[in-house]
Design a protein around this motif. Structure first.
Motif, short mmCIF file in Angstrom:
data_model
loop_
_atom_site.label_atom_id
_atom_site.label_comp_id
_atom_site.label_asym_id
_atom_site.label_seq_id
_atom_site.Cartn_x
_atom_site.Cartn_y
_atom_site.Cartn_z
N THR A 115 -2.48 -5.67 -2.01
CA THR A 115 -3.73 -4.65 -1.43
C THR A 115 -3.18 -4.28 0.10
O THR A 115 -3.33 -3.04 0.49
CB THR A 115 -5.02 -5.35 -1.76
OG1 THR A 115 -5.38 -5.56 -2.96
CG2 THR A 115 -5.97 -4.40 -1.23
N ASP A 117 -0.40 -4.53 1.71
CA ASP A 117 0.75 -3.76 1.62
C ASP A 117 0.54 -2.25 1.32
O ASP A 117 0.90 -1.43 1.86
CB ASP A 117 1.83 -4.59 1.04
CG ASP A 117 2.31 -5.80 1.50
OD1 ASP A 117 1.97 -5.89 2.46
OD2 ASP A 117 3.07 -6.29 0.72
N GLN A 118 -0.36 -2.07 0.32
CA GLN A 118 -0.44 -0.74 -0.26
C GLN A 118 -1.34 -0.12 0.89
O GLN A 118 -1.18 1.05 0.91
CB GLN A 118 -1.41 -0.93 -1.66
CG GLN A 118 -1.57 0.32 -2.41
CD GLN A 118 -2.21 0.07 -3.61
OE1 GLN A 118 -3.23 -0.88 -3.58
NE2 GLN A 118 -2.00 0.86 -4.68
N ARG A 119 -2.30 -0.69 1.37
CA ARG A 119 -3.06 -0.09 2.36
C ARG A 119 -2.37 0.37 3.70
O ARG A 119 -2.41 1.52 4.37
CB ARG A 119 -4.26 -0.87 2.75
CG ARG A 119 -5.15 -0.84 1.61
CD ARG A 119 -6.62 -1.77 1.96
NE ARG A 119 -7.61 -1.65 0.94
CZ ARG A 119 -8.39 -2.51 0.77
NH1 ARG A 119 -8.69 -3.69 1.79
NH2 ARG A 119 -9.14 -2.64 -0.19
N THR A 121 0.91 1.00 3.54
CA THR A 121 1.79 2.04 3.18
C THR A 121 1.04 3.09 3.17
O THR A 121 1.95 4.34 3.59
CB THR A 121 2.45 1.52 1.79
OG1 THR A 121 2.89 0.36 2.00
CG2 THR A 121 3.39 2.76 1.19
N SER A 122 0.12 3.22 2.89
CA SER A 122 -0.88 4.57 2.59
C SER A 122 -1.13 5.08 4.26
O SER A 122 -1.20 6.33 4.62
CB SER A 122 -2.11 4.43 1.82
OG SER A 122 -3.03 3.62 2.53
N LEU A 123 -1.10 4.21 5.19
CA LEU A 123 -1.52 4.62 6.62
C LEU A 123 -0.15 5.14 7.33
O LEU A 123 -0.28 5.98 8.14
CB LEU A 123 -2.12 3.36 7.38
CG LEU A 123 -3.48 2.90 7.30
CD1 LEU A 123 -3.58 1.69 7.75
CD2 LEU A 123 -4.41 3.96 7.31
#
Length: 124
Positions: A115, A117-119, A121-123
């Protein structure tokens, strides 16, 4: 964390089973409270995430089974049923449940890392 608390309780129950000395039950009692408090906090982290809450429910079930086992060992020691205590402790039920709890906590950590890492990456 929860793994250390679980191991402390396990060690306290084993020490009590070996010695019958009540002083070893203090970490056991504190651990019961601490584990239940940690579970309550986990429930508040992602209250709307069904997968996460399902994992918390599985963890709660394992911990309650483990604490019930520990309570059974304590009661057997108090009622001087040494042979039964040796059977329970020797069977490794507590260690098996502790390992199951550890594996489930590893799932929590892996999900949290994914989660994060996903956040991140989205930033980017």
């Amino acid at each position: 964390g929860m793994v250390l608390q679980t191991l402390d309780v396990e060690a306290a129950v084993r020490a009590f089973a070996i010695t019958s000395e009540e002083r070893f039950l203090l970490p056991y009692r504190e651990g019961q409270v601490g584990l239940r408090e940690m579970l309550a906090r986990l429930r508040t982290v992602l209250p709307d995430d069904r997968v996460y809450q399902s994992r918390v429910d599985r963890l709660a079930l394992l911990i309650e089974r483990w604490l019930a086992h520990a309570a059974g060992v304590v009661e057997l020691v108090r009622t001087r049923q040494a042979a039964t205590v040796r059977e329970l402790v020797g069977a490794g039920v507590d260690q098996s449940l502790t390992a199951d709890i550890g594996r489930l906590l590893e799932e929590f950590e892996a999900e949290e890392r994914a989660t994060l890492d996903q956040r991140l990456t989205s930033l980017a």
